[in-house]
Scaffold this active site. Structure first.
Site, PDB file in Angstrom:
ATOM      1  N   ASP A  77       0.840  -1.189   0.000  1.00 41.37           N
ATOM      2  CA  ASP A  77       0.000   0.000   0.000  1.00 41.37           C
ATOM      3  C   ASP A  77       0.886   1.255   0.000  1.00 41.37           C
ATOM      4  OD1 ASP A  77      -2.523   1.239   0.301  1.00 41.37           O
ATOM      5  OD2 ASP A  77      -2.240   1.414   2.462  1.00 41.37           O
ATOM      6  N   THR A 239      -7.321   3.348   9.521  1.00 39.29           N
ATOM      7  CA  THR A 239      -7.485   4.026  10.811  1.00 39.29           C
ATOM      8  C   THR A 239      -8.531   3.368  11.716  1.00 39.29           C
ATOM      9  OG1 THR A 239      -6.952   6.058   9.648  1.00 39.29           O
ATOM     10  CG2 THR A 239      -7.784   6.305  11.880  1.00 39.29           C
TER      11      THR A 239
HETATM   12  O1  G3H Z   1      -4.297   2.894   2.091  1.00 36.70           O
HETATM   13  C1  G3H Z   1      -4.810   3.019   3.184  1.00 36.70           C
HETATM   14  C2  G3H Z   1      -6.095   3.681   3.353  1.00 36.70           C
HETATM   15  O2  G3H Z   1      -6.275   4.659   2.398  1.00 36.70           O
HETATM   16  C3  G3H Z   1      -6.369   4.025   4.756  1.00 36.70           C
HETATM   17  O3  G3H Z   1      -7.241   5.102   4.964  1.00 36.70           O
HETATM   18  O4  G3H Z   1      -6.724   5.259   7.364  1.00 36.70           O
HETATM   19  O5  G3H Z   1      -8.538   6.627   6.366  1.00 36.70           O
HETATM   20  O6  G3H Z   1      -8.827   4.188   6.629  1.00 36.70           O
HETATM   21  P1  G3H Z   1      -7.854   5.309   6.416  1.00 36.70           P
END
Ligand code: G3H
Length: 292
Positions: A77, A239
């Site tokens: 990622d 998150t």
């Molecule tokens: O690639 C990871 C995600 O875009 C995480 O986003 O932390 O807002 O869930 P988030």
């Protein structure tokens, strides 16, 4: 691997991509997917991969694939350097997200193309199939809790014309778009999807790339559902899991000050994470999509 996203595109649902950096988080994600018979993507950022170890992440995921018979995709990622991407591919990752969104448009195109060319070479040489994702637009925030207000500017959003040009020039399989989403959870709110912009992007791309929504935590559920109806096939979540992990761990330590056995401390955390992932899978509509 690509078939999993193709099926999501046809069936108008999205596959959840959940980040992990510990074995118990991965276990919780996989158990949720198993319970709901859902396809799943598990992701490590460069930092998370550094902690868990890339070969270790591959081995853990492979063990879960064998144990559950689920088609679990392991994704790097927000890969930012070709060096890390090469390491992930050598370790056996199935999908690579190259994030060149901080670069100028021209540099982003050029670097993404380099990554795609390298990956296509690996696919040919080793008879593998690897999903490559590019990113366009300025995604604000980080995967944590934010006290400040989120202010997304018009120029942060992915341009539909650039999106088409980017796909044609780079040959990526998937495109992460910025349409009012942001990384993390903003306590004062502010994450509101621009669904008109998403419709314009989708119409420009005519199904030539899979559409990806990052920043899956903190977006109103109705917006997420509508975005999936409009063509998003992968939603990234980090998150929400980090927050639950930390909160439940603090509670556990406070409530059981004498406990020293790690698995006894971690068991309720795993359960709480599993519940979050199951809720997300239901929201994304990807339950019962595996034909065994
Ligand atoms: O690639 C990871 C995600 O875009 C995480 O986003 O932390 O807002 O869930 P988030």
């Amino acid at each position: 691997m690509k078939e999993i996203l193709k099926q999501a595109q046809l069936g108008k649902y999205a596959v959840g991509s959940f980040n992990f950096s510990t074995a118990e988080t991965l276990k919780a994600i996989v158990l949720a997917a198993k319970n709901l018979n859902a396809p799943i993507i598990v992701s490590t950022s460069e930092g998370e991969a550094e902690f868990v170890g890339m070969p270790e992440a591959v081995a853990l995921v492979e063990a879960w694939r064998i144990g559950t018979k689920l088609p679990i995709i392991l994704n790097l990622d927000h890969g930012k350097s070709l060096e890390k991407i090469k390491k992930a591919l050598a370790a056996g990752y199935d999908a690579i997200h190259f994030d060149g969104s901080e670069l100028s448009y021209e540099q982003n195109v050029a670097k993404t193309k380099l990554v795609v060319d390298y990956i296509r070479q690996v696919e040919k040489t080793f008879d593998r199939q690897i999903i490559v994702e590019g990113e366009l637009g300025y995604l604000r925030g980080s995967s944590s809790l934010h006290k400040e207000e989120l202010k997304i500017k018009e120029e942060d959003l992915t341009s539909p014309d650039q999106a088409r040009d980017f796909i044609e020039k780079t040959g990526v399989d998937s495109l992460a778009v910025v349409i009012g989403n942001a990384h993390g959870i903003f306590s004062k709110g502010g994450e509101k999807l621009n669904l008109e912009r998403l419709t314009d992007i989708r119409n420009e791309l005519e199904g030539k790339a899979f559409l990806v929504l990052h920043g899956g935590s903190g977006i109103p559920e109705e917006d997420v559902k509508e975005a999936i109806r409009l063509g998003i096939v992968k939603v990234n979540v980090n998150t929400d899991l980090r927050v639950v992990y930390k909160e439940r761990l603090s509670e556990q330590l406070e409530d059981n000050p004498e406990e020293t056995t790690p698995y006894k401390i971690l068991e309720p955390i795993l359960e709480a994470l599993r519940e979050v992932v199951e809720e997300k899978i239901k929201l994304f509509g990807s339950q019962d999509k595996i034909k065994l």
